[in-house]
Design an enzyme around this catalytic site. Structure first.
Site, mmCIF file in Angstrom:
data_model
loop_
_atom_site.group_PDB
_atom_site.id
_atom_site.type_symbol
_atom_site.label_atom_id
_atom_site.label_comp_id
_atom_site.label_asym_id
_atom_site.label_seq_id
_atom_site.Cartn_x
_atom_site.Cartn_y
_atom_site.Cartn_z
ATOM 1 N N VAL A 165 0.856 -1.185 0.000
ATOM 2 C CA VAL A 165 0.000 0.000 0.000
ATOM 3 C C VAL A 165 0.883 1.222 0.000
ATOM 4 O O VAL A 165 1.781 1.334 0.834
ATOM 5 C CB VAL A 165 -0.901 0.059 1.250
ATOM 6 C CG1 VAL A 165 -1.848 1.247 1.146
ATOM 7 C CG2 VAL A 165 -1.686 -1.206 1.409
ATOM 8 N N ASP B 290 -12.616 -11.018 8.100
ATOM 9 C CA ASP B 290 -11.288 -10.907 8.670
ATOM 10 C C ASP B 290 -11.145 -9.587 9.423
ATOM 11 O O ASP B 290 -10.152 -8.883 9.275
ATOM 12 C CB ASP B 290 -10.246 -11.004 7.550
ATOM 13 C CG ASP B 290 -8.874 -11.320 8.103
ATOM 14 O OD1 ASP B 290 -8.784 -11.813 9.243
ATOM 15 O OD2 ASP B 290 -7.878 -11.056 7.394
ATOM 16 N N LYS C 204 -3.368 0.429 -3.299
ATOM 17 C CA LYS C 204 -2.972 -0.953 -3.007
ATOM 18 C C LYS C 204 -2.517 -1.604 -4.312
ATOM 19 O O LYS C 204 -3.254 -1.593 -5.300
ATOM 20 C CB LYS C 204 -4.151 -1.708 -2.402
ATOM 21 C CG LYS C 204 -3.826 -3.142 -2.082
ATOM 22 C CD LYS C 204 -4.886 -3.764 -1.209
ATOM 23 C CE LYS C 204 -4.774 -3.265 0.197
ATOM 24 N NZ LYS C 204 -5.778 -3.814 1.098
HETATM 25 N N1 ADE Z 1 -2.452 2.077 5.465
HETATM 26 C C1 ADE Z 1 -2.983 1.142 4.747
HETATM 27 N N2 ADE Z 1 -4.042 1.589 4.048
HETATM 28 C C2 ADE Z 1 -4.169 2.872 4.358
HETATM 29 C C3 ADE Z 1 -5.077 3.888 3.982
HETATM 30 N N3 ADE Z 1 -6.058 3.637 3.114
HETATM 31 N N4 ADE Z 1 -4.910 5.106 4.497
HETATM 32 C C4 ADE Z 1 -3.904 5.315 5.363
HETATM 33 N N5 ADE Z 1 -3.028 4.410 5.764
HETATM 34 C C5 ADE Z 1 -3.171 3.185 5.266
#
Ligand code: ADE
Length: 429
Positions: A50, A159, A65
């Site tokens: 991410v 989950d 992601k």
């Molecule tokens: N870490 C993982 N996903 C995130 C998100 N959408 N916003 C901030 N931190 C994150």
């Protein structure tokens, strides 16, 4: 603190653009994926990463992601993932992390997510310890609202755990990874770390028993474990030995700390009921007096249109590495191009129908998605330059890819340039 010892890697996952997108970057510049400029890594696992990113059109922060495309294809997960991502794109709830769009390059899928500025709720507990009952209740109310809303649209989390609970800059809870349960476990989770240190502390007994289960009551159980952790600062079921841990979860064997109020204990007892059939349901939780205290209904943003075109473009066919349309240019006269296509396609088993400078080719064999059919058209782009467009109108995209390769080698005397100028493959989608 015990929860810290149990910490799994961050499970938030992100994915880049509707048609073909190339991640472009040089050491001097930031990597770009479509209109997004990638920044720091927010979470990393062996299968998904991410990253923080900025939308260069609007200046907005997002999280992306990034998932390896081959891995999804290999797991034959395309349909399930497409369905869940489409549903998630349509889910707009203030407590569910938004999926803005899905993008793809040749090798990667990028899911553009809402950026939750406040980090993980878990970090808050890890830094400052357990929460006061009222604060824990506030997060639990938001969590139940998010879960209830997703369930009403047929999406189950399966989950839920504190790592999936993020906070925005106003401290509003954002549940992440809803709908990603169609992904293989290794892709969803941060792979290695998860399998190495992960224990099923938040998982309902019937899920552990692998008996077949109902997503609704399994998510309710996980919400109960989360509520316990928020108020206690440690896990209700925590054992170094997995077998002992499983047994304790199956029997719902846990003890309350002295500071829990009796009404909170009564509710948690009803949630952590090992029998999913008698376990409290969400409508019953919503009516519970402890739950209702200080309840603020979720605040929905005005609706804006959502399209699923990007999801379709990324997932529509499992081979979607290949575009269904391609073209080449030729310096030969148009009638010569048409004859040459006919001469090449016929021995490949294609029926050829010509009309002016349009040619319809139909394969004589039934492929994976019926017979391959291709529409071809020759356009004059300059007095001595023609563009030949080939479009798959039926059949399987991978078979079209193979056909195009063979046709191209048959036409090599007349082809000047292809879309990729390498006379080889159709452009990547
Ligand atoms: N870490 C993982 N996903 C995130 C998100 N959408 N916003 C901030 N931190 C994150």
């Amino acid at each position: 603190m015990q929860t810290q010892a149990r910490r799994m890697s961050s499970t938030a996952i992100t994915f880049p653009s509707s048609s073909s997108i190339a991640a472009v970057g040089t050491p001097a510049t930031r990597t770009r994926v479509g209109k997004y400029e990638l920044g720091n890594t927010l979470g990393e696992g062996s299968f998904a990463k991410v990253k923080y990113a900025t939308n260069l059109d609007s200046g907005e922060s997002v999280a992306i992601k990034i998932i390896d495309r081959d891995r999804i294809l290999r797991h034959k997960m395309v349909e399930g993932i497409k369905r869940e991502i489409s549903t998630m794109k349509l889910i707009k709830h203030p407590n569910v992390l938004r999926i803005f769009e899905v993008l793809a390059s040749k090798t990667k899928i990028y899911i553009v997510l809402e950026y939750a500025n406040g980090g993980e709720l878990f970090d808050k507990i890890a830094r400052h310890g357990r929460l006061k009952e009222d604060e824990a209740r506030g997060y639990f109310q938001q969590l139940i609202n998010a879960v209830d809303y997703c369930h009403s649209r047929g999406v189950y989390h399966r989950d839920l755990k504190p790592e999936n609970l993020l906070l925005d800059s106003f401290g509003i809870l954002k549940v992440s990874d809803f709908g990603l349960s169609a992904l293989p476990k290794q892709v969803r989770e941060d792979g290695l770390l998860h399998t190495a240190c992960g224990t099923p502390n938040y998982v309902a007994p019937e899920v552990l028993a692998d008996k077949g289960y109902n997503g609704t009551s399994a998510d309710v159980w996980s919400c109960g474990v989360i509520l316990f952790v928020l108020m206690a600062g440690y896990l209700p079921f925590d054992e170094p030995n997995l077998t002992v841990l499983y047994r304790r979860i199956q029997k719902a064997s846990f003890a309350f700390p002295s500071w829990f109020s009796s009404s909170s204990k009564k509710l948690i007892k009803r949630i952590l009921d090992p029998n999913p059939v008698t376990r409290i349901t969400i409508p019953e939780i919503l009516k519970n007096d402890w739950f209702k205290k200080g309840y603020k209904p979720p605040h929905f943003q005005p609706d804006e249109d959502v399209t699923l075109d990007d999801v379709d473009a990324v997932f529509n066919d499992s081979e979607n590495h290949v575009k269904r349309e391609t073209c080449f240019t030729s310096k030969s006269p148009a009638n010569e191009i048409v004859s040459k296509i006919e001469e090449t396609a016929k021995p490949m088993g294609f029926n050829v129908q010509k009309r002016n400078y349009k040619i319809k080719l139909q394969g004589d064999q039934t492929g994976r998605k019926g017979r391959l059919s291709v529409a071809t058209e020759v356009f004059e782009v300059a007095p001595s330059l023609h563009m030949v467009q080939l479009r798959k109108t039926g059949g399987d995209t991978l078979e079209f890819h193979k056909f195009y390769k063979n046709l191209n080698s048959g036409l090599k005397d007349i082809v000047w340039t292809t879309e990729q100028s390498n006379n080889e493959e159709p452009k990547v989608a």
